[in-house]
Every structure is written in C-alpha cells, then in structure tokens.
Design an enzyme around this catalytic site. Structure first.
Site, short mmCIF file in Angstrom:
data_model
loop_
_atom_site.label_atom_id
_atom_site.label_comp_id
_atom_site.label_asym_id
_atom_site.label_seq_id
_atom_site.Cartn_x
_atom_site.Cartn_y
_atom_site.Cartn_z
CG ASN A 9 -1.76 1.41 1.43
OD1 ASN A 9 -1.74 2.19 0.40
ND2 ASN A 9 -2.38 1.41 2.31
CE LYS A 11 -0.16 3.15 4.90
NZ LYS A 11 0.11 3.48 6.10
CG HIS A 96 -6.03 1.93 5.18
ND1 HIS A 96 -5.46 2.91 6.20
CD2 HIS A 96 -5.00 1.06 4.85
CE1 HIS A 96 -4.30 2.69 6.55
NE2 HIS A 96 -3.87 1.85 5.86
CD GLU A 98 -3.05 5.43 6.59
OE1 GLU A 98 -3.22 5.63 5.36
OE2 GLU A 98 -2.04 5.05 7.22
CD GLU A 168 -3.45 -2.14 7.14
OE1 GLU A 168 -2.44 -2.72 6.48
OE2 GLU A 168 -4.00 -1.24 7.27
N GLY A 174 2.40 2.41 10.85
CA GLY A 174 3.25 3.69 10.81
C GLY A 174 3.90 4.08 11.90
CB SER A 214 5.24 -1.49 11.92
OG SER A 214 4.90 -0.15 12.19
P1 13P Z 1 2.94 0.63 7.64
O1 13P Z 1 3.57 -0.65 7.20
O2 13P Z 1 3.76 1.81 7.22
O3 13P Z 1 2.92 0.57 9.32
O4 13P Z 1 1.52 0.95 6.96
C1 13P Z 1 0.75 -0.25 7.06
C2 13P Z 1 -0.43 0.06 6.53
O5 13P Z 1 -1.29 0.99 6.72
C3 13P Z 1 -0.70 -0.87 5.27
O6 13P Z 1 -2.26 -0.62 4.72
#
Ligand code: 13P
Length: 251
Positions: A9, A11, A96, A98, A168, A174, A214
């Site tokens: 992903n 982003k 997601h 976010e 997740e 993150g 992560s």
């Molecule tokens: P990170 O791997 O940066 O923690 O992000 C995970 C994520 O949100 C994947 O969709």
C-alpha cells in the site's frame, strides 16, 4: 487453505515516473526468482494506468487504494469500481483505518464500497483493526466483530470467496510498533472463526487473512510462521524495492 497475498500500500507516495521505475525492478526480480505468493501493488490512482502497462503479462496485480460505491454521476473527485477495473486493477483496498479516521468512513459506507467492488469484479482487501485505547480496554474482539459483521452485511457466500481480510491494528500502523506474531495469530483466529459462523467453514478457510502494521523484512518471517497469517499489507517498507523484495521473499 487460503493462499498467500503480499500487498504494497503505497498510500500517497510516488510520482508516475517513480512508480514505473519500481515496477520494472519488481517485474525483473520476480521473473528471475518467482515467488509463490500473490503480489499486489496499490499505487495512488495517478500511477494505475502506467503500472497496468508495466505489469501486463506478468503475475503482479494492481489494487486501487479506495473507491466510491456509486457507479457514476456527480461525485466530484471520486472514482468508481468500474473505472478502477477499466484502469487495470484486480483488487481494491476498502476500509483502511486512515480513511476511517481522516475521512470519516463508517462501517455502513465501507459495506457499500465492498458491495460495489464485488459487483464490478474487484476483489476487496477489507481492512479492520482496533485502536490502542480499544485494545487496552479489552474491546479488541468486540471491535473486530462489529467491523467484520457490518462491513460484510449482506455479502453472499459466493462473494466472500473473492475477499481478502486485512487485520491492521491502528496502533501498529506507521508507528514502528508491530503487533507480536502471537497477537496477530490470536486476532486472525478470531476473525477466521467468526467468518466460519457467518459463512460456511469451507469458504472461511479459503479467505486470506493478512496482517498490516509496521511489517518489515526483519519481522515478516516470524509473522508468516503463524498458521493463520496468510500474508501482509505493507506500507512504508513497500516504498523501497529492495525492502519490498525482501518481504516478498520471506522464506
Ligand atoms: P506501515 O507498514 O507503514 O505501518 O503501514 C501499514 C498500512 O497501513 C498498510 O495498509
């Protein structure tokens, strides 16, 4: 037994030029050393067309990071499932954290997106996960059950087979805080059992349940050693080719 899915992903990262450079490197590396896992890249919308050309005749698949549930119309700034398929995607990330947190998406809206994605033949990568406060107050399973049941409301057995679930935990995204393999296994087993209740056991067993939060080359091996962890949804560590390749080659 569910197949293995390793998805990147990206982003809001990478220009089209940067995406193409990564895609060429990935395609070459996987041609030389094929992997058993299904490899999926979710670039920003602007990169999908170019990567569809790069990945033509390869077995690397594309995902959109989001979609709008309506089929067309006056929805300025939005992209429909049909457009995503047309651009070359096989998958779409839905729900997601976010999007839930920054854009106020709730379970009912996410359910509408999953329904629309499946209608257009897109395989949803449906994200669920608890916050740290929810985990600390012992509400993890309750939150997961609510997100799963409301997100999959009225999704029939035939369609659930085309869905990937991504666990997740919000506190691990993150932050550099990875959930332990034991914590992930426990959550995935809970999800699998709930899916068995909601659908038939046979279908539930075939649904990939992947972990995101992560994930790095250093921890993917111990995560994948757990029985119920069928892959990963990788954010930051998917942005660099060497790091993503190390994750894809986790064995
Ligand atoms: P990170 O791997 O940066 O923690 O992000 C995970 C994520 O949100 C994947 O969709």
């Amino acid at each position: 037994m569910a197949g293995t899915v390793i998805a990147a992903n990206w982003k809001m990262n990478k220009t089209t030029g940067q995406a193409i450079e990564f895609a060429r490197g990935l395609k070459d590396a996987l041609l030389k050393n094929p992997v058993a896992a299904t490899v999926v890249i979710a670039p920003p919308f602007t990169g999908i067309g170019a990567l569809a050309t790069e990945f033509k005749d390869s077995n690397i698949f594309l995902a959109a990071q989001n979609m709008y549930p309506a089929s067309q119309g006056a929805f300025t700034g939005e992209i429909s499932g049909e457009m995503i398929v047309d651009a070359g995607c096989r998958y779409c990330i839905v729900g997601h954290s976010e999007r839930r947190r920054l854009f106020g998406e709730d379970n009912a809206f996410i359910n509408a997106k999953i329904t629309a994605a499946l209608h257009y033949g897109l395989m949803p990568i449906f994200c669920i996960g608890e916050t740290l406060a929810e985990r600390n107050s012992g509400a993890t399973f309750m939150v997961l059950a609510e997100q799963l049941k409301e997100g999959l409301n009225k999704i029939p057995t035939n369609d659930i087979k085309k869905t990937v679930i991504a666990y997740e935990p919000v506190w691990a995204i993150g932050t550099g805080l990875t959930a332990t393999p034991g914590q992930v296994q426990e959550a995935h087993l809970f999800i699998r059992n709930l899916l068995s209740e909601m659908y038939r056991e046979k279908e539930a067993a075939g649904i990939p349940i992947i972990y995101g939060g992560s994930v790095t080359a250093a921890n993917i091996g111990s995560l994948m050693a757990e029985q119920e962890i069928n892959g990963a949804l990788v954010g930051s560590a998917s942005l660099e080719l060497a790091s993503f390749l190390a994750i894809v080659n986790f064995h």
